[in-house]
Scaffold this motif. Sequence first.
Motif, PDB file in Angstrom:
ATOM      1  N   GLY A  18       4.407   1.389   2.393  1.00  0.00           N
ATOM      2  CA  GLY A  18       3.226   1.307   3.238  1.00  0.00           C
ATOM      3  C   GLY A  18       2.679   2.683   3.570  1.00  0.00           C
ATOM      4  O   GLY A  18       1.460   2.913   3.550  1.00  0.00           O
ATOM      5  N   LEU A  19       3.573   3.618   3.869  1.00  0.00           N
ATOM      6  CA  LEU A  19       3.152   4.991   4.158  1.00  0.00           C
ATOM      7  C   LEU A  19       2.534   5.645   2.926  1.00  0.00           C
ATOM      8  O   LEU A  19       1.515   6.347   3.022  1.00  0.00           O
ATOM      9  N   THR A  20       3.153   5.428   1.774  1.00  0.00           N
ATOM     10  CA  THR A  20       2.614   5.990   0.534  1.00  0.00           C
ATOM     11  C   THR A  20       1.229   5.445   0.245  1.00  0.00           C
ATOM     12  O   THR A  20       0.292   6.187  -0.069  1.00  0.00           O
ATOM     13  N   CYS A  21       1.091   4.134   0.345  1.00  0.00           N
ATOM     14  CA  CYS A  21      -0.200   3.498   0.114  1.00  0.00           C
ATOM     15  C   CYS A  21      -1.255   4.077   1.056  1.00  0.00           C
ATOM     16  O   CYS A  21      -2.373   4.415   0.638  1.00  0.00           O
ATOM     17  N   ALA A  22      -0.904   4.216   2.321  1.00  0.00           N
ATOM     18  CA  ALA A  22      -1.837   4.735   3.326  1.00  0.00           C
ATOM     19  C   ALA A  22      -2.301   6.139   2.973  1.00  0.00           C
ATOM     20  O   ALA A  22      -3.482   6.478   3.114  1.00  0.00           O
ATOM     21  N   CYS A  23      -1.392   6.981   2.520  1.00  0.00           N
ATOM     22  CA  CYS A  23      -1.749   8.364   2.175  1.00  0.00           C
ATOM     23  C   CYS A  23      -2.759   8.417   1.042  1.00  0.00           C
ATOM     24  O   CYS A  23      -3.751   9.165   1.102  1.00  0.00           O
ATOM     25  N   TYR A  24      -2.531   7.640  -0.009  1.00  0.00           N
ATOM     26  CA  TYR A  24      -3.467   7.650  -1.133  1.00  0.00           C
ATOM     27  C   TYR A  24      -4.821   7.068  -0.733  1.00  0.00           C
ATOM     28  O   TYR A  24      -5.874   7.561  -1.167  1.00  0.00           O
ATOM     29  N   LEU A  25      -4.815   6.012   0.080  1.00  0.00           N
ATOM     30  CA  LEU A  25      -6.074   5.419   0.530  1.00  0.00           C
ATOM     31  C   LEU A  25      -6.866   6.404   1.382  1.00  0.00           C
ATOM     32  O   LEU A  25      -8.083   6.554   1.220  1.00  0.00           O
ATOM     33  N   ALA A  26      -6.184   7.071   2.297  1.00  0.00           N
ATOM     34  CA  ALA A  26      -6.861   8.028   3.170  1.00  0.00           C
ATOM     35  C   ALA A  26      -7.414   9.199   2.368  1.00  0.00           C
ATOM     36  O   ALA A  26      -8.493   9.723   2.677  1.00  0.00           O
ATOM     37  N   ALA A  27      -6.697   9.607   1.319  1.00  0.00           N
ATOM     38  CA  ALA A  27      -7.185  10.704   0.483  1.00  0.00           C
ATOM     39  C   ALA A  27      -8.484  10.331  -0.226  1.00  0.00           C
ATOM     40  O   ALA A  27      -9.272  11.210  -0.589  1.00  0.00           O
ATOM     41  N   ALA A  28      -8.706   9.020  -0.401  1.00  0.00           N
ATOM     42  CA  ALA A  28      -9.943   8.545  -1.033  1.00  0.00           C
ATOM     43  C   ALA A  28     -11.068   8.362  -0.021  1.00  0.00           C
ATOM     44  O   ALA A  28     -12.141   7.871  -0.376  1.00  0.00           O
ATOM     45  N   GLY A  29     -10.803   8.736   1.233  1.00  0.00           N
ATOM     46  CA  GLY A  29     -11.837   8.666   2.250  1.00  0.00           C
ATOM     47  C   GLY A  29     -11.884   7.380   3.038  1.00  0.00           C
ATOM     48  O   GLY A  29     -12.820   7.159   3.831  1.00  0.00           O
ATOM     49  N   LEU A  30     -10.884   6.522   2.885  1.00  0.00           N
ATOM     50  CA  LEU A  30     -10.862   5.248   3.611  1.00  0.00           C
ATOM     51  C   LEU A  30     -10.194   5.413   4.975  1.00  0.00           C
ATOM     52  O   LEU A  30      -9.303   6.257   5.147  1.00  0.00           O
ATOM     53  N   LYS A  31     -10.610   4.578   5.912  1.00  0.00           N
ATOM     54  CA  LYS A  31     -10.016   4.564   7.244  1.00  0.00           C
ATOM     55  C   LYS A  31      -8.862   3.562   7.237  1.00  0.00           C
ATOM     56  O   LYS A  31      -9.074   2.374   6.985  1.00  0.00           O
ATOM     57  N   VAL A  32      -7.671   4.056   7.541  1.00  0.00           N
ATOM     58  CA  VAL A  32      -6.457   3.265   7.348  1.00  0.00           C
ATOM     59  C   VAL A  32      -5.657   3.200   8.645  1.00  0.00           C
ATOM     60  O   VAL A  32      -5.532   4.200   9.369  1.00  0.00           O
ATOM     61  N   ARG A  33      -5.101   2.035   8.891  1.00  0.00           N
ATOM     62  CA  ARG A  33      -4.245   1.832  10.062  1.00  0.00           C
ATOM     63  C   ARG A  33      -2.982   1.109   9.634  1.00  0.00           C
ATOM     64  O   ARG A  33      -3.049   0.091   8.937  1.00  0.00           O
ATOM     65  N   ILE A  34      -1.825   1.638  10.031  1.00  0.00           N
ATOM     66  CA  ILE A  34      -0.528   1.032   9.716  1.00  0.00           C
ATOM     67  C   ILE A  34      -0.006   0.305  10.946  1.00  0.00           C
ATOM     68  O   ILE A  34      -0.048   0.836  12.063  1.00  0.00           O
ATOM     69  N   LEU A 517       6.271   3.872  -5.666  1.00  0.00           N
ATOM     70  CA  LEU A 517       5.328   3.485  -6.709  1.00  0.00           C
ATOM     71  C   LEU A 517       4.558   2.196  -6.410  1.00  0.00           C
ATOM     72  O   LEU A 517       3.358   2.124  -6.722  1.00  0.00           O
ATOM     73  N   PRO A 518       5.164   1.161  -5.831  1.00  0.00           N
ATOM     74  CA  PRO A 518       4.333   0.016  -5.464  1.00  0.00           C
ATOM     75  C   PRO A 518       3.195   0.401  -4.520  1.00  0.00           C
ATOM     76  O   PRO A 518       2.058  -0.055  -4.692  1.00  0.00           O
ATOM     77  N   GLY A 519       3.474   1.263  -3.554  1.00  0.00           N
ATOM     78  CA  GLY A 519       2.436   1.713  -2.634  1.00  0.00           C
ATOM     79  C   GLY A 519       1.375   2.536  -3.341  1.00  0.00           C
ATOM     80  O   GLY A 519       0.170   2.372  -3.092  1.00  0.00           O
ATOM     81  N   ARG A 520       1.799   3.427  -4.218  1.00  0.00           N
ATOM     82  CA  ARG A 520       0.854   4.262  -4.972  1.00  0.00           C
ATOM     83  C   ARG A 520      -0.033   3.407  -5.860  1.00  0.00           C
ATOM     84  O   ARG A 520      -1.263   3.565  -5.890  1.00  0.00           O
ATOM     85  N   ASN A 521       0.585   2.491  -6.625  1.00  0.00           N
ATOM     86  CA  ASN A 521      -0.177   1.675  -7.565  1.00  0.00           C
ATOM     87  C   ASN A 521      -1.128   0.725  -6.850  1.00  0.00           C
ATOM     88  O   ASN A 521      -2.262   0.505  -7.295  1.00  0.00           O
ATOM     89  N   ALA A 522      -0.677   0.139  -5.745  1.00  0.00           N
ATOM     90  CA  ALA A 522      -1.535  -0.776  -4.982  1.00  0.00           C
ATOM     91  C   ALA A 522      -2.745  -0.032  -4.435  1.00  0.00           C
ATOM     92  O   ALA A 522      -3.873  -0.550  -4.444  1.00  0.00           O
ATOM     93  N   ALA A 523      -2.527   1.185  -3.939  1.00  0.00           N
ATOM     94  CA  ALA A 523      -3.643   1.978  -3.415  1.00  0.00           C
ATOM     95  C   ALA A 523      -4.691   2.199  -4.498  1.00  0.00           C
ATOM     96  O   ALA A 523      -5.905   2.129  -4.239  1.00  0.00           O
TER      97      ALA A 523
END
Length: 540
Positions: A18-34, A517-523
Amino acid sequence: MSPPVDCDVLIVGGGHNGLTCACYLAAAGLKVRILERRPVVGGAAVTEEFYPGFRNSTASYTVSLLNPRVIRDLRLAEHGLRIVERPISNFLPLSDTDYLKVGGSLAATQAEVARFSAADAARLPGYYAMLESVADILRDLSLETPPNVGGGAGDFFAAIKVARRFKKLDMAARRNVLDLFTKSAGDLLDMWFESAPIKAAFGFDAIVGNFASPYAPGTAYVLLHHVFGEVNGKRGVWGHAIGGMGAITQAMAAEAQARGVYIDTDAEVVNVCIDSRGAQGVQLKDGRVIEARCVAANVNPKLLYLDLIDAPVLDAEFLQRMRSWKCASATFRMNVALRELPDFNCLPGMVAAEHHQSGIIMAPSLKYMEQAYFDARTYGCSRAPVIEMLIPSTVDDTLAPPGQHVASLFCQHFNPELPDGLTWDGIREDAANHVIDTVARYAQNFRDAVIARKILSPLDMEREFGLTGGDIFHGALTLDQLWTARPMLGYGDYRSPVNRLYLCGAGTHPGGGVTGLPGRNAAREIIRDFKRGKLKVQKA
């Protein structure tokens, strides 16, 4: 940091994926909440004090599979993550007088194995080369989204691309791939070696978190799954994160917050809010409803679909199959505080040596491991359990007071479903005593060295970490639950039957272990859908 008023992605579960996914999403400019149900992020990859002065990795306990791209992209080293490799991979006490050490160098391992079989020592280079050639394929596939069965043209061409990759292999390599994806670990190892100790050393990887006999078809893949990692650029090596596994997830959390991710702890999700447009947010246990453009679930697929979504939303056939999603790693975890190091009968000494700094496997043969499985199927618990012990305080003085130590005990097989009316709350202490007694057969001072212990039965792991059935992988790594079928054919691309609802946990490709990797790929897939306009806010 204030929570985003206009949230693009809500992530359910603040474990490492979840943390990994959040990092990649935020790097793309998305607003993310865990949203994390526990008071600390990290999921099962956390470091906690379990007795005054003694800290250890609570559930997950060792590092190798954490992908180097994730380490680099999330700047984990810059946030203080430091991983030290084991001096040798494994130490197997075999009897009161004999043992096997594996690792350090090929020559050292060959010298050890030659004491039991010169033929096996000679075959080691070929075996390692075979594993590495197939692991290379797995490394590449683990970074990609599986082609989705029933998908569009893009999935069709992705499948062709994968097929062409295998077509480039020579016939011997194709046969090795077939062996490792279909055979049992026992049959594979019997093809390569004749001596029980080396087969036990390699076969242990096939039953880590896998409720199966080492002779069950498909266990060769689980063996492979555990060897495609690396530490500090060295492939196939295992190591220790200084500060424990929590050092990984705390570094991830630091990077997530630096990228603007908002993290809610003590925020248990009880329902995914769904209407005709798809997932619109979640409801928390305290009654709050949090809205978002989409939801990404870092939880076991069975937990998501059967507990967090109202049944009428999902197709009956889908629900029936999800009820059969296999979740039983049969793992029993314990952390112990020690006043002194184990003094092994076969290799005496209580000064920290390389065997204390390795993975200490107490399971001298594949037959022993198979009997442990049969016992668990019949009695609920192994009468002679398979145990891997790590003593991380031998390389990390942040975990225990001077001169004292902490040890992780990872044990198989302990059935989450007990027979004859037994319950895990009723037998957990007896099971822990049995584990201690088993270790003491190899190191007689161990029982008296134990100051305190923290027990995690399969039921404890479900209650504390949301691991359904105590399954550390969010679902068994069997052939029918891998790649494009993880978690189900038609939804192997991190998407779900519900619009705007994604999965980003270990119940998706490439599966369990602390990989990120699941978090990275999902992002990557979520970002694609935003770019394609599929996640624009629609009018009700």
